[in-house]
Design a protein around this motif. Sequence first.
Motif, PDB file in Angstrom:
ATOM      1  N   ASN A 207       0.811  -1.228   0.000  1.00  0.00           N
ATOM      2  CA  ASN A 207       0.000   0.000   0.000  1.00  0.00           C
ATOM      3  C   ASN A 207       0.837   1.267   0.000  1.00  0.00           C
ATOM      4  N   TYR A 208       2.133   1.169  -0.221  1.00  0.00           N
ATOM      5  CA  TYR A 208       3.009   2.327  -0.086  1.00  0.00           C
ATOM      6  C   TYR A 208       2.559   3.485  -0.966  1.00  0.00           C
ATOM      7  N   TRP A 209       2.407   3.235  -2.281  1.00  0.00           N
ATOM      8  CA  TRP A 209       2.071   4.337  -3.184  1.00  0.00           C
ATOM      9  C   TRP A 209       0.652   4.827  -2.976  1.00  0.00           C
ATOM     10  N   ARG A 210      -0.270   3.938  -2.640  1.00  0.00           N
ATOM     11  CA  ARG A 210      -1.648   4.353  -2.359  1.00  0.00           C
ATOM     12  C   ARG A 210      -1.660   5.293  -1.152  1.00  0.00           C
ATOM     13  N   ASP A 211      -0.935   4.911  -0.105  1.00  0.00           N
ATOM     14  CA  ASP A 211      -0.857   5.754   1.094  1.00  0.00           C
ATOM     15  C   ASP A 211      -0.147   7.069   0.801  1.00  0.00           C
ATOM     16  N   TYR A 212       0.900   7.022  -0.018  1.00  0.00           N
ATOM     17  CA  TYR A 212       1.648   8.238  -0.350  1.00  0.00           C
ATOM     18  C   TYR A 212       0.760   9.222  -1.103  1.00  0.00           C
ATOM     19  N   ARG A 213       0.023   8.712  -2.097  1.00  0.00           N
ATOM     20  CA  ARG A 213      -0.862   9.595  -2.856  1.00  0.00           C
ATOM     21  C   ARG A 213      -1.973  10.156  -1.981  1.00  0.00           C
ATOM     22  N   ALA A 214      -2.457   9.358  -1.031  1.00  0.00           N
ATOM     23  CA  ALA A 214      -3.502   9.850  -0.120  1.00  0.00           C
ATOM     24  C   ALA A 214      -2.934  10.920   0.810  1.00  0.00           C
ATOM     25  N   ALA A 215      -1.690  10.758   1.241  1.00  0.00           N
ATOM     26  CA  ALA A 215      -1.076  11.717   2.168  1.00  0.00           C
ATOM     27  C   ALA A 215      -0.634  12.994   1.459  1.00  0.00           C
ATOM     28  N   TYR A 216      -0.354  12.915   0.166  1.00  0.00           N
ATOM     29  CA  TYR A 216       0.135  14.075  -0.581  1.00  0.00           C
ATOM     30  C   TYR A 216      -0.736  14.300  -1.817  1.00  0.00           C
ATOM     31  N   PRO A 217      -1.930  14.868  -1.649  1.00  0.00           N
ATOM     32  CA  PRO A 217      -2.830  15.057  -2.797  1.00  0.00           C
ATOM     33  C   PRO A 217      -2.248  15.993  -3.856  1.00  0.00           C
ATOM     34  N   VAL A 218      -1.378  16.919  -3.467  1.00  0.00           N
ATOM     35  CA  VAL A 218      -0.764  17.816  -4.454  1.00  0.00           C
ATOM     36  C   VAL A 218       0.088  17.005  -5.426  1.00  0.00           C
ATOM     37  N   TYR A 219       0.815  16.016  -4.905  1.00  0.00           N
ATOM     38  CA  TYR A 219       1.627  15.135  -5.753  1.00  0.00           C
ATOM     39  C   TYR A 219       0.734  14.405  -6.752  1.00  0.00           C
ATOM     40  N   ARG A 220      -0.380  13.851  -6.257  1.00  0.00           N
ATOM     41  CA  ARG A 220      -1.289  13.095  -7.107  1.00  0.00           C
ATOM     42  C   ARG A 220      -1.870  13.989  -8.198  1.00  0.00           C
TER      43      ARG A 220
END
Length: 147
Positions: free
Chosen positions: A67-80
């Motif tokens: 779940n690393y990238w899913r969690d990362y995108r959820a934590a950093y919506p600007v990145y997504r």
Amino acid sequence: MKSPRLCLACGSAFVPLLHVPRQRYCSSAACQRARRRDWQNHRLRIDSDYRDNQSRAQAKWRASHSNYWRDYRAAYPVYRERNCSMQRMRNLRRSFKPIAKMDVVGLPRPLGSGFYLLSHADDGGAAKMNVWTVHIAVLSGPTAPPI
């Protein structure tokens, strides 16, 4: 005392350590990271055992952190959002050709009976790697017009 050398990473002059006769990088943290990165890239190119070991270690890490990238995108919506907008721009520059993640073969003739892999393409025409195996049975084919 040894003569100064130029660092391969930053280009600045440095005096090599006495106990490291072939020192080619200065002692700054950034240059040492560059040295390790260069060593690893060289090792990956020449040593198949090292390459296999790294591949297995990375696969093991991905499996235990699925779940690393899913969690990362959820934590950093600007990145997504930035990533999505850049992908949309890349899609527009591709002159309306659909994007496929794997090899795609254009078929010059109609499909025959057989097993095929289907993948879903999103609205932007980007095909994902999730595929389904399907069996297509041709019940009737095009007929030639009577002469």
